[in-house]
Design a protein around this motif. Structure first.
Motif, mmCIF file in Angstrom:
data_model
loop_
_atom_site.group_PDB
_atom_site.id
_atom_site.type_symbol
_atom_site.label_atom_id
_atom_site.label_comp_id
_atom_site.label_asym_id
_atom_site.label_seq_id
_atom_site.Cartn_x
_atom_site.Cartn_y
_atom_site.Cartn_z
ATOM 1 N N UNK A 1 2.977 11.343 -6.193
ATOM 2 C CA UNK A 1 3.856 11.823 -7.267
ATOM 3 C C UNK A 1 3.219 11.917 -8.602
ATOM 4 N N UNK A 2 2.157 11.274 -8.754
ATOM 5 C CA UNK A 2 1.585 11.108 -10.085
ATOM 6 C C UNK A 2 0.620 12.506 -10.184
ATOM 7 N N UNK A 3 -0.088 12.839 -8.904
ATOM 8 C CA UNK A 3 -1.055 13.749 -8.827
ATOM 9 C C UNK A 3 -0.459 15.154 -9.186
ATOM 10 N N UNK A 4 0.589 15.938 -8.665
ATOM 11 C CA UNK A 4 1.123 16.943 -9.106
ATOM 12 C C UNK A 4 1.739 16.858 -10.650
ATOM 13 N N UNK A 5 2.366 15.641 -10.973
ATOM 14 C CA UNK A 5 2.783 15.729 -12.269
ATOM 15 C C UNK A 5 1.739 15.819 -13.371
ATOM 16 N N UNK A 6 0.433 15.391 -13.248
ATOM 17 C CA UNK A 6 -0.563 15.641 -14.042
ATOM 18 C C UNK A 6 -1.157 16.820 -14.011
ATOM 19 N N UNK A 7 -1.032 17.294 -12.903
ATOM 20 C CA UNK A 7 -1.492 18.873 -12.537
ATOM 21 C C UNK A 7 -0.634 19.904 -13.489
ATOM 22 N N UNK A 8 0.729 19.691 -13.001
ATOM 23 C CA UNK A 8 1.562 20.616 -13.641
ATOM 24 C C UNK A 8 1.426 20.328 -15.462
ATOM 25 N N UNK A 9 1.387 19.154 -15.885
ATOM 26 C CA UNK A 9 1.273 18.906 -17.288
ATOM 27 C C UNK A 9 0.107 19.292 -18.062
ATOM 28 N N UNK A 10 -1.122 19.641 -17.144
ATOM 29 C CA UNK A 10 -2.080 20.349 -17.997
ATOM 30 C C UNK A 10 -2.013 21.836 -17.527
ATOM 31 N N UNK B 1 0.927 -1.038 0.089
ATOM 32 C CA UNK B 1 -0.073 0.038 -0.211
ATOM 33 C C UNK B 1 0.992 1.290 0.199
ATOM 34 N N UNK B 2 2.039 1.166 0.797
ATOM 35 C CA UNK B 2 2.728 2.647 0.660
ATOM 36 C C UNK B 2 3.531 2.923 -0.556
ATOM 37 N N UNK B 3 4.022 1.869 -1.447
ATOM 38 C CA UNK B 3 4.408 2.588 -2.848
ATOM 39 C C UNK B 3 3.199 2.987 -3.590
ATOM 40 N N UNK B 4 2.107 2.516 -3.538
ATOM 41 C CA UNK B 4 0.822 2.875 -4.161
ATOM 42 C C UNK B 4 0.466 4.515 -3.691
ATOM 43 N N UNK B 5 0.574 4.684 -2.486
ATOM 44 C CA UNK B 5 0.425 5.945 -2.060
ATOM 45 C C UNK B 5 1.679 7.229 -2.297
ATOM 46 N N UNK B 6 2.788 6.660 -2.481
ATOM 47 C CA UNK B 6 3.747 7.233 -2.851
ATOM 48 C C UNK B 6 3.787 7.680 -4.327
ATOM 49 N N UNK B 7 3.398 6.595 -5.260
ATOM 50 C CA UNK B 7 3.261 7.108 -6.681
ATOM 51 C C UNK B 7 2.002 7.809 -6.915
ATOM 52 N N UNK B 8 0.834 7.873 -6.232
ATOM 53 C CA UNK B 8 -0.253 8.662 -6.122
ATOM 54 C C UNK B 8 0.199 10.091 -5.709
#
Length: 224
Positions: free
Chosen positions: A80-89, A71-78
């Motif tokens: 990282x992924x949220x600001x990455x997609x936010x900045x991308x858009x 579960x911990x790696x899933x939370x870490x990936x989330x």
């Protein structure tokens, strides 16, 4: 606390060349925090396994621990992924550009076209030969293979929309210091928005292998 956060933001913004590169630097530091924690944790675990002669079988076969390190790696990936997609858009978002520039890639030079309310102005930009750089005045000397005979002059502190296209093969309008990279494709119009935060000269080059003259079509942007 709010004033301190604002002062930190403004210091980061004005020390960066553009809003895009400022955002990229913040996301890089944010991601490196997670990578540093993971690297230190794994290094400590490996070091303890190498130095310890005892094994805990309950630890190696514990269901709760397996759930945690799943579960911990899933939370870490989330995280990282949220600001990455936010900045991308966010980079594709265009609010109210005060200036529109059209950039055409050709073999092997650039063509810039500025738009205003009445008429447009189109002009080519070639790499400045070494002989002209050496024969010029000292204070006008630029970087070899990066200085151009005509610079792209834009205002700083304003939102600028850049439209890229190509006349022949695939080129790429890239200025790393400003965080700009837009592919120039024949028959297609790509758009990118940027905002330069300080005056100065910013150099770039074509980032796509477009033929024998590929390393000789630099980009020189002057923010005034």
């Amino acid at each position: 606390m709010k004033k301190m956060n604002q002062s930190v933001f403004y210091s980061i913004f004005f020390n960066s060349s553009s809003v895009s590169i400022c955002t990229m630097e913040q996301f890089h530091d944010y991601t490196m925090m997670f990578l540093s924690i993971i690297t230190i944790f794994i290094s400590i675990v490996i070091l303890r396994l190498m130095t310890s002669k005892f094994f805990n079988y309950n630890f190696m076969e514990n269901i709760n621990m397996e759930l945690i390190w799943t579960v911990l790696p899933i939370m870490i990936l989330f995280l990282i992924a949220y600001p990455s997609l936010y900045y991308l858009y966010l980079f594709d978002l265009t609010l109210n550009p005060m200036m529109t520039i059209k950039v055409f890639g050709a073999q092997w030079y650039w063509i810039y076209e500025n738009f205003d309310s009445e008429k447009g102005n189109s002009y080519p930009s070639y790499m400045l030969p070494d002989s002209e750089i050496l024969s010029g005045k000292i204070y006008k000397m630029g970087w070899r293979l990066l200085e151009t005979d005509t610079r792209l002059v834009v205002p700083y502190g304003t939102e600028i929309q850049c439209l890229t296209s190509s006349l022949d093969v695939i080129h790429s309008f890239s200025i790393p210091e400003l965080g700009i990279k837009a592919d120039a494709l024949p028959g297609r119009l790509n758009s990118i928005t940027f905002q330069i935060s300080r005056p100065g000269l910013f150099y770039g080059q074509c980032a796509e292998i477009c033929g024998t003259g590929h390393p000789f079509m630099p980009i020189c942007v002057e923010a005034v």
